[in-house]
Design an enzyme around this catalytic site. Sequence first.
Site, PDB file in Angstrom:
ATOM      1  N   GLU A 142      46.441  -3.714 -44.719  1.00 26.29           N
ATOM      2  CA  GLU A 142      47.154  -4.408 -45.825  1.00 26.29           C
ATOM      3  C   GLU A 142      48.849  -3.835 -45.417  1.00 26.29           C
ATOM      4  O   GLU A 142      49.765  -4.687 -45.147  1.00 26.29           O
ATOM      5  CB  GLU A 142      47.228  -3.867 -47.191  1.00 26.29           C
ATOM      6  CG  GLU A 142      45.867  -4.617 -47.509  1.00 26.29           C
ATOM      7  CD  GLU A 142      45.427  -6.107 -47.716  1.00 26.29           C
ATOM      8  OE1 GLU A 142      46.892  -6.646 -47.610  1.00 26.29           O
ATOM      9  OE2 GLU A 142      43.941  -6.315 -47.665  1.00 26.29           O
ATOM     10  N   TYR A 198      49.599  -1.029 -49.024  1.00 24.49           N
ATOM     11  CA  TYR A 198      50.276  -1.830 -48.443  1.00 24.49           C
ATOM     12  C   TYR A 198      52.079  -1.361 -48.907  1.00 24.49           C
ATOM     13  O   TYR A 198      52.540  -1.705 -47.251  1.00 24.49           O
ATOM     14  CB  TYR A 198      51.071  -3.523 -49.988  1.00 24.49           C
ATOM     15  CG  TYR A 198      49.407  -3.641 -50.065  1.00 24.49           C
ATOM     16  CD1 TYR A 198      47.998  -3.329 -51.267  1.00 24.49           C
ATOM     17  CD2 TYR A 198      49.541  -5.136 -49.696  1.00 24.49           C
ATOM     18  CE1 TYR A 198      47.097  -3.858 -51.457  1.00 24.49           C
ATOM     19  CE2 TYR A 198      48.425  -5.763 -49.872  1.00 24.49           C
ATOM     20  CZ  TYR A 198      47.406  -5.494 -50.430  1.00 24.49           C
ATOM     21  OH  TYR A 198      45.754  -6.188 -51.179  1.00 24.49           O
ATOM     22  N   ASP A 251      37.714  -0.867 -55.185  1.00 26.45           N
ATOM     23  CA  ASP A 251      38.304  -2.224 -55.687  1.00 26.45           C
ATOM     24  C   ASP A 251      39.524  -1.392 -56.808  1.00 26.45           C
ATOM     25  O   ASP A 251      40.380  -1.346 -56.849  1.00 26.45           O
ATOM     26  CB  ASP A 251      37.218  -2.540 -56.843  1.00 26.45           C
ATOM     27  CG  ASP A 251      37.969  -3.824 -56.836  1.00 26.45           C
ATOM     28  OD1 ASP A 251      39.379  -5.177 -56.068  1.00 26.45           O
ATOM     29  OD2 ASP A 251      38.113  -4.319 -58.211  1.00 26.45           O
ATOM     30  N   HIS A 269      52.369 -13.689 -45.517  1.00 26.03           N
ATOM     31  CA  HIS A 269      51.389 -12.846 -46.175  1.00 26.03           C
ATOM     32  C   HIS A 269      49.851 -12.781 -45.671  1.00 26.03           C
ATOM     33  O   HIS A 269      49.480 -11.541 -44.484  1.00 26.03           O
ATOM     34  CB  HIS A 269      51.220 -11.985 -47.114  1.00 26.03           C
ATOM     35  CG  HIS A 269      50.462 -10.414 -47.459  1.00 26.03           C
ATOM     36  ND1 HIS A 269      50.841  -8.978 -47.320  1.00 26.03           N
ATOM     37  CD2 HIS A 269      48.976 -10.079 -47.857  1.00 26.03           C
ATOM     38  CE1 HIS A 269      49.741  -8.600 -47.738  1.00 26.03           C
ATOM     39  NE2 HIS A 269      48.557  -9.091 -47.824  1.00 26.03           N
ATOM     40  N   GLU A 270      49.386 -13.486 -45.761  1.00 23.98           N
ATOM     41  CA  GLU A 270      47.981 -14.062 -45.989  1.00 23.98           C
ATOM     42  C   GLU A 270      48.559 -14.677 -44.582  1.00 23.98           C
ATOM     43  O   GLU A 270      47.075 -14.297 -43.153  1.00 23.98           O
ATOM     44  CB  GLU A 270      47.614 -14.893 -46.731  1.00 23.98           C
ATOM     45  CG  GLU A 270      47.668 -14.112 -47.941  1.00 23.98           C
ATOM     46  CD  GLU A 270      46.999 -13.092 -48.396  1.00 23.98           C
ATOM     47  OE1 GLU A 270      46.097 -12.711 -47.512  1.00 23.98           O
ATOM     48  OE2 GLU A 270      47.092 -12.647 -49.420  1.00 23.98           O
ATOM     49  N   HIS A 289      47.459 -11.573 -41.668  1.00 23.48           N
ATOM     50  CA  HIS A 289      45.902 -10.575 -41.634  1.00 23.48           C
ATOM     51  C   HIS A 289      45.788 -11.413 -40.260  1.00 23.48           C
ATOM     52  O   HIS A 289      44.552 -10.515 -40.776  1.00 23.48           O
ATOM     53  CB  HIS A 289      45.633 -11.120 -43.246  1.00 23.48           C
ATOM     54  CG  HIS A 289      46.044  -9.927 -43.930  1.00 23.48           C
ATOM     55  ND1 HIS A 289      45.762  -8.753 -43.759  1.00 23.48           N
ATOM     56  CD2 HIS A 289      46.088 -10.203 -45.019  1.00 23.48           C
ATOM     57  CE1 HIS A 289      45.842  -7.708 -45.260  1.00 23.48           C
ATOM     58  NE2 HIS A 289      46.425  -9.088 -45.410  1.00 23.48           N
ATOM     59  N   GLU A 330      43.378 -13.489 -47.940  1.00 23.32           N
ATOM     60  CA  GLU A 330      42.768 -14.137 -45.858  1.00 23.32           C
ATOM     61  C   GLU A 330      41.703 -14.455 -44.932  1.00 23.32           C
ATOM     62  O   GLU A 330      41.043 -14.322 -44.190  1.00 23.32           O
ATOM     63  CB  GLU A 330      43.953 -12.685 -44.794  1.00 23.32           C
ATOM     64  CG  GLU A 330      42.510 -11.322 -45.011  1.00 23.32           C
ATOM     65  CD  GLU A 330      42.590 -10.745 -46.164  1.00 23.32           C
ATOM     66  OE1 GLU A 330      42.995 -10.897 -47.089  1.00 23.32           O
ATOM     67  OE2 GLU A 330      42.643  -9.900 -46.006  1.00 23.32           O
TER      68      GLU A 330
HETATM   69  N1  BES Z   1      42.851  -8.876 -48.945  1.00 24.83           N
HETATM   70  C1  BES Z   1      44.121  -9.537 -49.769  1.00 24.83           C
HETATM   71  C2  BES Z   1      43.191  -9.408 -51.417  1.00 24.83           C
HETATM   72  C3  BES Z   1      42.476  -7.804 -51.952  1.00 24.83           C
HETATM   73  C4  BES Z   1      42.597  -6.727 -51.013  1.00 24.83           C
HETATM   74  C5  BES Z   1      40.882  -8.441 -51.817  1.00 24.83           C
HETATM   75  C6  BES Z   1      41.595  -6.088 -51.780  1.00 24.83           C
HETATM   76  C7  BES Z   1      40.037  -8.127 -52.717  1.00 24.83           C
HETATM   77  C8  BES Z   1      40.314  -5.984 -52.289  1.00 24.83           C
HETATM   78  C9  BES Z   1      45.096  -9.799 -49.516  1.00 24.83           C
HETATM   79  O1  BES Z   1      46.183  -9.828 -48.713  1.00 24.83           O
HETATM   80  C10 BES Z   1      46.268  -9.697 -50.540  1.00 24.83           C
HETATM   81  O2  BES Z   1      46.785  -8.381 -50.077  1.00 24.83           O
HETATM   82  N2  BES Z   1      46.921 -10.450 -51.610  1.00 24.83           N
HETATM   83  C11 BES Z   1      48.220  -9.543 -52.434  1.00 24.83           C
HETATM   84  C12 BES Z   1      49.575 -10.616 -52.477  1.00 24.83           C
HETATM   85  C13 BES Z   1      50.566 -10.351 -50.929  1.00 24.83           C
HETATM   86  C14 BES Z   1      51.272 -11.185 -50.737  1.00 24.83           C
HETATM   87  C15 BES Z   1      50.313  -8.137 -51.329  1.00 24.83           C
HETATM   88  C16 BES Z   1      47.524 -10.101 -54.120  1.00 24.83           C
HETATM   89  O3  BES Z   1      46.331 -10.770 -54.026  1.00 24.83           O
HETATM   90  O4  BES Z   1      48.402 -10.162 -54.727  1.00 24.83           O
HETATM   91 ZN    ZN Z   2      46.337  -8.408 -47.777  1.00 25.74          ZN
END
Ligand code: BES
Ligand code: ZN
Length: 630
Positions: A342, A407, A399, A319-320, A323, A295
Amino acid sequence: MRKLLFGLLPLAFFACTSSSEETSETADQTMTQEQKYAEDAHSYSEPNSAVVKHLDLDLYVNFEIKKIKGIATYKIETSEGATQIVFDTWKLDVGMVKDGQGNELEFEMGEYDPTFGSPLIVNLGENTKEVSITYMTNPEAKALQWLSPEQTAGKAMPFLFTQSQAILARSWVPCQDSPGIRFTYTANVQVSKGMLALMSAVNPQEKSEDGKYRFTMEQPIPSYLMAMAVGDIEFAPIGDRTGVYAEPSMLEASAYEFDEMDEMLVAAEELYGAYVWERYDLIVLPPSFPFGGMENPRLTFCTPTIIAGDRSLTALVAHELAHSWSGNLVTNATWDDFWLNEGFTVYFERRIMEAVYGREYSEMLAELGMQDVKGTVDRLGHEHGDTHLKLDLDGRDPDEGLTDIAYEKGYFFLRTIEEAVGREKFDAFLKGYFNENAFEVMDTEGFLTILNEKLLVTEELQNAVNVKAWVYGPGLPESFPDVNSSRFDAVESAAEKWIGGTPADELNTAEWTTHEWLHFLRNLPNELNTEKLAELDNAFGFTNSGNNEILAAWFQHTIRNGYTAADPAVEAFLISVGRRKFLTPTYEALIEADPSKEKARAIYAKARPNYHAVSTGTMDALLDWNSENS
Ligand code: BES
Ligand code: ZN
């Protein structure tokens, strides 16, 4: 790394220290300043003593040596008596540090830790208001992926993109790398002629003659939202405020796939208030991007694996986009509060999807989410600490603890509250929450205080929701709401019929969307013989599907049951796609089928050069890979 002060402060405090202009150097406010920031176990910075407010970047991107050369000039604020400012760095080569007058400042690099990097400690003069750091990144910088021309769609120019969340920004910019610290920024970026550079800022829509670009981000953002992409990139508008960037050969398909972006933006604003970042654009990155989406403010980064040709995977855009409120406007104080980013975003995402595509559609997404979270709880163990919404990630790489608990358990918690108080009240509450806490940080306790004051005002409501069990308890609480998608009921009966002997091509699947197919695939028995799998494949063409979600779900069955007809497709998929969400379960299935890991490692040897550090980090551990192998 910092002492906890944040949790002790009254909430009203945050309302009166919102923007940078409001901070001055009077004695009173200096005191307030001292207590403003939460302890963040993942940052060396000490913002209660000295904190960044604005960044001017000068960057020179050198593809040949895979390095960015930079000067990061910070405007800072210090509390009384502060003698140092501390930045986070990860393998940055720091050449010189100066103040605003050009005087050299003494600095020291603290001990290096492979996860957290090294603190850069700069000695301040009595009146130092500006600190300028000359530095160079390391070719291994975890935030950066340098792609060769062969690894791009066009095969003509190299490509670079960043991924700063959660604590990788420090590997490309020296910064106070904590989500609770916001700053505005500008950047001058020099890239090779013929390439376009983009950032999480006001962006160009065309290439410049000389490869020089200028960026500004006037709203304060935390470091994990700093982003940049450089390559053979072009722009196509979608609406007045929206558009898509991609490599030229991907542009048309991208513009088609994301045609509903504008509608989503309007739906989002109708739900929870004005979009404050002016433009909302999206860039489709090469397939090695390790996430589905990121995002980055004004410019969402996304994987090409959602370009299915039929707009069926665009919930990711919702989703993005969501954010832009939950996360980018109201930001988790530390990564322990990740669910505030999330969980709220998944809730908001599904509300956007419901507004644009209807309740039946969004309920399919919710039911798939429910299956995901139940699977994660089973995998982690129902009593595992990482199944709490409020996490404890001290001393760990964030991470590792950021799973879909935040989520989906987060989503179902908010849905439970919505169902207890009624949608109208919940929507008014959320709109107020985003508005009143815009450009602020929020921790779990702060949110719960607001929730109890404004929404869960009776004992009856509090009991119905049971906040404590959701937030501080493990697994899934008793009040977990029921999701029952009627469209999935039909899928389940089709699956049953097939298991009972009805031929696959006689099933009534003509109207099915991707989500129904996914539910079908997830509902099949784990054990299926080759004939049965071949029958499905012949009827529905799964192995040759252009939809990556369907492919990944299908491969779970083919790998585990030794349906070798799909093996070449599995290998091709793993070599071309770097999205971790797909890699982990696919490699896990390969390992389950062949516990010697030989087969998985043979594919990994070919695929690894295409993956981002975020993905190799996880896969190396899964496949017992070390540097000798590469
Ligand atoms: N912000 C996240 C990606 C992220 C989370 C990067 C934690 C690094 C550490 C992003 O908004 C996200 O949640 N992406 C998901 C997609 C979403 C539709 C659930 C993904 O990348 O799968
Ligand atoms: Zn996210």
